[in-house]
Design a protein around this motif. Structure first.
Motif, PDB file in Angstrom:
ATOM      1  N   ALA A  47     -56.092  18.607  -4.072  1.00  0.00           N
ATOM      2  CA  ALA A  47     -57.055  17.337  -4.679  1.00  0.00           C
ATOM      3  C   ALA A  47     -57.014  17.381  -6.305  1.00  0.00           C
ATOM      4  N   SER A  51     -55.215  14.054  -8.083  1.00  0.00           N
ATOM      5  CA  SER A  51     -56.323  13.253  -9.151  1.00  0.00           C
ATOM      6  C   SER A  51     -55.685  13.282 -10.249  1.00  0.00           C
ATOM      7  N   GLN A  54     -52.823  10.780 -10.319  1.00  0.00           N
ATOM      8  CA  GLN A  54     -53.058   9.391 -10.227  1.00  0.00           C
ATOM      9  C   GLN A  54     -53.955   8.992 -11.589  1.00  0.00           C
ATOM     10  N   GLU A  87     -51.452   9.718  -3.109  1.00  0.00           N
ATOM     11  CA  GLU A  87     -52.641  10.226  -2.148  1.00  0.00           C
ATOM     12  C   GLU A  87     -51.957  10.738  -0.615  1.00  0.00           C
TER      13      GLU A  87
END
Length: 105
Positions: A47, A51, A54, A87
């Motif tokens: 995660a 992140s 992104q 994702e």
């Protein structure tokens, strides 16, 4: 050089997490705590990496749109596709963690 060192350390960390997750060879009580800790750490790393990726993609898209507003449609289309790919990698990590979790139960 820095990227090679970080990649090597990241690979070493992921291999050690996998070793903890697969260490128990008995019933539920013999290694489930270590497996759960390894799974939680693996999902946290996935995660965090997703992140950061992104965030970097959104930053680059905003900079590109600011430099060339006429290309904003193409930039946003590429951005959405790239975010979906990033994702999907995090979702794959979740699936692997769930598989490890239910195998250890």
């Amino acid at each position: 050089m820095r990227k090679i060192i970080l990649t090597a350390l990241n690979t070493l960390m992921l291999v050690s997490i996998a070793a903890v997750a697969f260490a128990a060879d008995g019933g539920v009580s013999s290694g489930f705590g270590l497996a759960a800790a390894g799974i939680a750490l693996g999902i946290g790393v996935a995660a965090a990496g997703g992140s950061m990726g992104q965030g970097a993609a959104i930053k680059a898209a905003c900079e590109g749109t600011a430099r060339n507003p006429d290309a904003s449609g193409k930039i946003s289309q590429s951005l959405i596709l790239g975010l979906a790919f990033i994702e999907s990698l995090v979702i794959y990590a979740l699936l692997v963690a769930l598989i490890l979790l239910f195998v250890k139960m």
